[in-house]
Design an enzyme around this catalytic site. Structure first.
Site, PDB file in Angstrom:
ATOM      1  N   GLU A 398       0.838  -1.216   0.000  1.00  0.00           N
ATOM      2  CA  GLU A 398       0.000   0.000   0.000  1.00  0.00           C
ATOM      3  C   GLU A 398       0.870   1.262   0.000  1.00  0.00           C
ATOM      4  OE1 GLU A 398      -3.740   0.115   1.704  1.00  0.00           O
ATOM      5  OE2 GLU A 398      -3.984  -2.043   1.799  1.00  0.00           O
ATOM      6  N   GLN A 496      16.821  13.315  -2.449  1.00  0.00           N
ATOM      7  CA  GLN A 496      15.828  12.593  -1.649  1.00  0.00           C
ATOM      8  C   GLN A 496      16.139  12.642  -0.154  1.00  0.00           C
ATOM      9  OE1 GLN A 496      15.474   8.606  -3.221  1.00  0.00           O
ATOM     10  NE2 GLN A 496      14.094   9.288  -4.835  1.00  0.00           N
TER      11      GLN A 496
END
Ligand SMILES: Cc1cc2nc3c(=O)[nH]c(=O)nc-3n(C[C@H](O)[C@H](O)[C@H](O)COP(=O)(O)OP(=O)(O)OC[C@H]3O[C@@H](n4cnc5c(N)ncnc54)[C@H](O)[C@@H]3O)c2cc1C
Length: 614
Positions: A398, A496
């Site tokens: 998910e 990042q």
């Protein structure tokens, strides 16, 4: 900002959009008493199934299957119809009601949580949200009755996190009345049993006068010619839930099986996953509550050095930290569920944060449980090794937590970045563009004046210091965001390590704000004396969260980021060496290479006996 503005999105701009968090929402029993009664009934029924031995988590883990008797019992009590509206035979639970029940199921057994999450949270919910009247009437009643299970098939061997670039294809069928679907999906929960599968494939669509490929969502049935279940997989955890590989070999899918609009399938995928993140967070949080109880019970039982493990300070430090983090996770789940029930609210960043926070909490909690139980934590028949195995997947599916952090960070900087883009251009040659720089500086002063940087909400004296720190840290996050944008400009998307720190700072602030808000509500409704336990948990969480925030801020300050250069350099060296490649301290023999990894399993597993759907 309007009432429906996202709290988290605002933080990156130094804005406290508190309308969505203060006052903290009333519990379900006050907001919707009838629904609370239904949720209680289901939780009681769940306990009855466990007490009667119909649900036996250890046995299911060993057998690697959820028995039909459990699915039938779930269907009989309405557990498979949680998210389906009443007009289609479902219980029509709100996001809050669904979170209560799905959370309780996951806490009893993580595999059952996955079954419910995929059937109710992803497959049925996608049809509820995007199906037309005819599709809803055709599929939702059978899913609600539990006549068949639903599956949600997005992931492919080639594309997992990068779901937008799936390679399954659907071409127009020669009869012009449908699609020919070709591709392969893997690790699809309920895939081997499901009678209704929501899936996704690239379709040709026109965009700006050009034909391009964009995902479209389809509803498919296992009896469609060309559909095949290739096999199921064996796993580290959630062993009782089944994941299958699905083959689409030119399946003919009639036009009326397109879910939503052609070319807009990614919207279907993302919205279903957003809703799913709440139940995943609720499941992890409810399981963490049970683990805190087991941790203490085990610590009281086991004696070493003449005293119970629970009497040692190290054990107490860990138990208190887990309890405080669980309190924060619970506050997040409650706030998120109520926000989703409120409708018109942008809560996708909050849902991502809740999923990351709760999945990391249950991992830490089950790891500490194994540690406290020592050898008994590692071996069967004690359940602790299973808890640890079951907890692991939550950080991966998910939306992998790394991806969700980047999602929060990149969405968060989008607001400030849009404002700063022009300035960044101007700063390349400031003298030439001095006017724009000066304009920006005066705009900043103006927007800072209009910005909501302080809480309007009223706090109890015990909570005041926490509220002031949230305000201070929100301003610091805005400054850090601005600095990161100015420093890295367009390359911020590649930085990042910076983006994930900004996301973590926002997550700490959101977690603290909901925790304070919930505690204030408890003081308001039950009085200070009855809230001492929660105040202690709130204090501990806020202080430790504040410390983590400071560390993140320091790592982003001038000089702090230089260590990132070192990380990049080391990673570059590792890639060049294809491994550790460093001299050994004891005897300099080269570190041998392991068998090179492969992205495909060595051999396809046997197809287990298929269970009849309808
Ligand atoms: C038990 C189980 C059940 C599942 N159930 C379903 C289901 O029912 N339906 C379904 O459609 N799918 C399902 N999945 C698939 C699951 O959603 C994917 O495994 C998940 O999305 C990650 O994809 P991946 O495994 O291909 O990992 P990859 O995409 O290969 O990513 C691996 C890791 O790389 C890192 N990473 C990836 N991209 C980046 C980036 N841009 N920057 C930094 N780091 C990055 C992340 O840390 C990530 O964890 C299931 C998987 C499992 C194991």
């Amino acid at each position: 900002m309007s009432k429906s503005a996202s709290f988290v999105r605002g933080l990156f701009d130094g804005e406290l959009a508190e309308a969505s968090l203060f006052p903290y929402p009333a519990p379900l029993s006050e907001r919707a008493p009838e629904e609370a009664t239904t949720a209680r009934r289901l939780v009681t029924e769940l306990r009855r199934l466990v007490d009667a031995g119909i649900i036996d988590p250890a046995q299911m883990d060993q057998d690697e299957i959820i028995p039909e008797a459990v699915i039938e019992a779930f269907a009989a009590c309405g557990m498979l119809s949680l998210s389906i509206p009443r007009e289609y035979g479902g219980l029509g639970l709100s996001a809050s009601g669904y979170a209560v029940v799905a959370g309780a199921v996951s806490a009893v057994d993580a595999s059952l949580g996955v079954l419910i999450g995929v059937h109710c949270g992803l497959a049925s919910k996608a049809i509820v949200m995007f199906g037309n009247a005819e599709q809803k009437a055709r599929y939702l009643p059978m899913l609600a009755r539990g006549e068949t299970l639903g599956a949600y098939a997005l992931t492919e061997p080639e594309t997992g996190s990068d779901a937008q670039n799936i390679v399954s294809r659907a071409e127009r069928a020669p009869d012009g009345m449908g699609w020919l679907l070709t591709g392969r999906k893997h690790w699809i929960g309920n895939g081997q049993r499901a009678g209704v599968i929501v899936t996704f494939a690239q379709t040709p669509v026109e965009r700006d006068g050009k034909m391009v490929q964009r995902p479209t969502a389809f509803i498919i049935r296992p009896d469609m010619p060309g559909f095949r279940v290739h096999g199921t997989i064996r796993k580290l955890g959630i062993r009782a839930s089944t994941q299958a590989e699905l083959i689409f070999d030119g399946i003919y899918v009639p036009d009326d099986h397109v879910l939503g609009e052609v070319g807009k399938g990614f919207k279907v995928a993302v919205n279903a996953l957003n809703a799913g993140r709440l139940s995943l967070a609720a499941g992890c949080t409810e399981a963490a509550k049970l683990l805190v109880g087991e941790y203490i019970a085990y610590g009281e039982l086991r004696q070493q050095f003449g005293a119970p493990l629970a009497s040692f300070e190290v054990t107490q430090r860990k138990a208190a930290t887990l309890a405080a983090d669980t309190y924060a996770a619970d506050a997040m789940v409650g706030a998120l569920a109520a926000a989703l029930d409120g409708g018109d609210v942008d809560a996708s960043l909050e849902a991502a944060i809740a999923k990351v926070f709760a999945s990391e909490l249950i991992w830490r909690a089950s790891d500490e449980m194994v540690q406290l139980a020592g050898g008994r934590g590692f071996v069967k028949p004690w359940p602790y090794e299973r808890y640890l195995r079951d907890a692991r997947i939550n950080r991966i599916f998910e939306g992998a937590n790394e991806i969700l952090r980047l999602y929060v960070g990149l969405n968060g900087v989008q607001g400030p970045a849009a404002q700063l883009q022009e300035l960044a251009e101007a700063l390349k040659s400031p003298l030439q563009h001095w006017e724009r720089v000066a304009e920006y500086a005066s705009d900043r002063v103006k927007s800072a004046l209009g910005r909501h940087e302080k809480f309007d909400a009223r706090f109890h004296a015990r909570l005041e210091p926490h509220a002031r720190y949230i305000e201070k840290h929100t301003a610091e996050l805005a400054r850090a965001t601005e600095r990161a944008i100015m420093r890295h400009k367009k390359r911020l998307i590649e930085r990042q390590m910076v983006v994930e720190r900004l996301a973590d700072m926002a997550a700490e602030l959101y977690a603290r704000a909901v925790t304070v808000s919930r505690t204030q509500r408890l003081i308001d409704t039950q009085g200070l004396d009855a809230t001492t336990r929660e105040l202690d948990l709130c204090d501990l969480f806020c202080v430790t969260s504040g410390r983590r925030f400071r560390e993140l801020r320091i790592a982003l300050q001038e000089g702090g980021e230089t260590i990132d250069d070192r990380r990049r350099a080391i990673a570059a060296q590792l890639r060049a060496d294809q491994g550790y490649g460093t001299t050994a301290a004891l005897l300099d023999v080269p570190t041998p290479a392991r068998t090179p990894p492969s992205l495909t399993p060595p051999a396809a597993p046997e197809v287990p006996e298929l269970v009849e759907t309808q």
